[in-house]
Scaffold this motif. Structure first.
Motif: not given
Ligand SMILES: [Mg+2]
Ligand SMILES: Nc1ncnc2c1ncn2[C@@H]1O[C@H](COP(=O)(O)OP(=O)(O)OP(=O)(O)O)[C@@H](O)[C@H]1O
Lengths: 252, 265
Positions: B67, B107, B185-186
């Motif tokens: 991240s 995220q 991010d994810e």
């Molecule tokens: Mg992360």
């Protein structure tokens, strides 16, 4: 606190730099103004009423004893419009509005909302800080005018009805009219404008620099209020000194 | 039959969304990127090139700096040493947002809680005055449909949504930018498998349709191997493997192999 002064000046500069976009931000400024009015008008009214009242109560008997009862109106009015109303309203706004701004911006910082704005190429200073600072700078002088009127009333009521003062409504206001000049009102309004900038910039700065999760938000809020109040009082002295020439025809 | 074919209804091919030709993906080049927080060294001299228009997947154990790396690419962090170039611009340049359209899906979503979902999605267009209010509404509906959310969701506030819905709104908001470089991010971490699959397909679809350079950080191995053109494996802020999915599968490194083989039995 003082290492932050530089940062705050930078923030103030950046905020002024977005002034040309004022028209685009008018709606958000209006929203903020509405918020401020909504949440502080009643409090301002109470504060001013009792401030005027207590001034009358404290000074009235002393003046009357010395046979100076007729100058009560001017004294109360001057104290209010040049000193107490600007400072107390600024403190009120710091506690009520500054704190909530610091909390709001602080939580936006902690929850990555400010980052999100940046990545959308939206300047957080223009989007968030500018409308808030402008709204406070407009609202505070208005509140001061309002507080003056209410405070004068409060003083007059006590003067009229308290047995140990007993200065009539008419005597109070005729002395007030004879004593208070437009310059005195302007004096207080100029001060309050600068106090407003202080509250806005300090609170937004604290909010934007919040670190460390929800506990950080609490710290930011406390610091926003305390730092605002300290700066207001320091600035109050400086401004009073600077504005002295206003009273005696621009002679230093 | 010939007459039928000649009818105006079938004569012209169905026009799907036109590929935006003004939207070439941007290359990203990372040189000696280092970053510490306090005493902790989080990124330890990263070097890599992300090619224009590819889907680049970054995997790695939790806390390995993925991240933080994305935050550097989008310009939210300033490197201690080294640099990142996006197109011809440094990631830290003030004006990069005026020259290129970049987007990131955080995220945690990063939605503005004081705005409704629709206002969040339309924010880029309304703030930069790219479209009028009437034009923004259908775009918002479009993007909501793309991430499988019903139009009614537009009137809700982020706090009234589930985690997965928030993530999808964040994706919709990023798509509105019509980005040349998009970072996820994810993207599927909070989604059920079916919606996860749709989002994965949409990432692929978007990349093929617009040629946007796509960087995806994910722990989802199926997604990673399903969409990646190339992959990187990050451990403790160091790049230990880089290559095509086949090369990564074959790469001999204990942590990487454990990571890929881990199964709940
Ligand atoms: Mg992360
Ligand atoms: N703002 C910050 N201040 C201090 N340390 C940080 C900060 N951001 C990240 N870190 C540290 O950097 C390291 C990498 O964090 P990062 O969020 O990049 O991990 P990640 O690879 O994304 O993990 P995950 O897969 O769990 O999301 C962590 O050890 C974290 O503690």
């Amino acid at each position: 606190m003082f290492q932050n002064l530089g940062e705050m000046l930078v923030l103030l500069g950046a905020t002024l730099g977005t002034l040309p976009r004022f028209w685009q931000e008018r709606r958000r400024v209006a929203e903020q103004l509405f918020d401020i009015g909504n949440s502080s008008l009643f409090m301002a009214c109470m504060l001013a009423l009792f401030m005027g009242g207590v001034l009358s109560l404290q000074t009235g008997p002393v003046l009357v004893q010395r046979g100076l009862g007729s100058s009560l109106g001017g004294l109360v009015a001057l104290a209010l419009c040049k000193e107490l109303a600007p400072v107390m309203m600024a403190v009120l706004i710091a506690g009520r509005i500054g704190s909530s701004m610091a909390a709001e911006l602080g939580s936006m910082q902690v929850y990555q909302e400010i980052d999100a704005l940046r990545t959308l190429n939206i300047n957080p200073i223009r989007y968030l800080v500018f409308p808030r600072v402008v709204a406070i700078a407009v609202a505070l002088p208005c509140l001061v005018v309002f507080a003056n009127l209410v405070g004068w009333m409060g003083g007059a009521l006590v003067a009229q009805f308290n047995a140990r003062v007993e200065v009539s409504w008419n005597a109070y206001f005729s002395n007030l009219r004879a004593t208070v000049e437009w310059m005195d009102l302007a004096n207080g309004l100029i001060k309050s404008f600068f106090f407003a900038i202080v509250v806005g910039v300090v609170s937004c700065h604290q909010g934007l620099t919040t670190r460390g999760g929800p506990r950080g938000i609490g710290r930011s809020v406390t610091k926003a209020v305390v730092n605002s109040i300290v700066l207001i009082l320091v600035l109050d002295y400086a401004l009073t000194r600077l504005l002295l020439p206003l009273d005696n025809g621009w002679q230093f | 039959m010939a007459i039928l074919n000649a009818s105006p209804l079938t004569a012209s091919p169905v026009v799907s969304e036109p590929p935006s030709s003004s939207n070439p993906g941007l290359p990203v080049s990372v040189r000696n990127l280092e970053k510490s927080f306090g005493k902790q060294k989080v990124l330890k001299g990263l070097n890599l090139e992300i090619r224009a228009g590819e889907i680049f997947v970054i995997m790695g154990p939790s806390g390995s700096g993925k991240s933080v790396f994305l935050r550097h690419i989008i310009g939210l962090e300033v490197p201690d040493a080294g640099e990142i170039r996006i197109g011809n611009e440094l990631s830290t340049s003030e004006a990069i947002g005026d020259h290129y359209r970049l987007a990131i899906v955080f995220q945690s979503g990063g939605l503005l809680n004081s705005l409704t979902v629709a206002e969040n999605i339309g924010l880029y267009l309304s703030e930069h005055r790219l479209k009028s209010r009437d034009q923004i509404a259908p775009i918002v509906r479009d993007k909501l449909a793309l991430v499988r959310l019903s139009p009614e969701v537009g009137d809700k506030y982020p706090s009234e949504l589930s985690g997965g819905m928030r993530k999808r709104v964040a994706i919709a908001r990023a798509l509105v930018v019509d980005p040349q470089l998009i970072l996820f991010d994810e993207p599927t971490s909070e989604l059920d498998p079916l919606v996860g699959l749709t989002i994965g397909r949409e990432v692929l679809n978007l990349n093929q349709r617009t040629g946007v350079t796509t960087v995806v950080v994910t722990h989802d191995r199926d997604l990673a191997f399903g969409i990646a053109d190339r992959m990187a494996f990050l451990v403790d802020g160091e790049l230990i493997a880089l290559g095509t999915p086949e090369e990564i599968r074959a790469f001999n490194h204990p942590i990487l192999q454990q990571f890929l083989a881990a199964e709940f039995k």
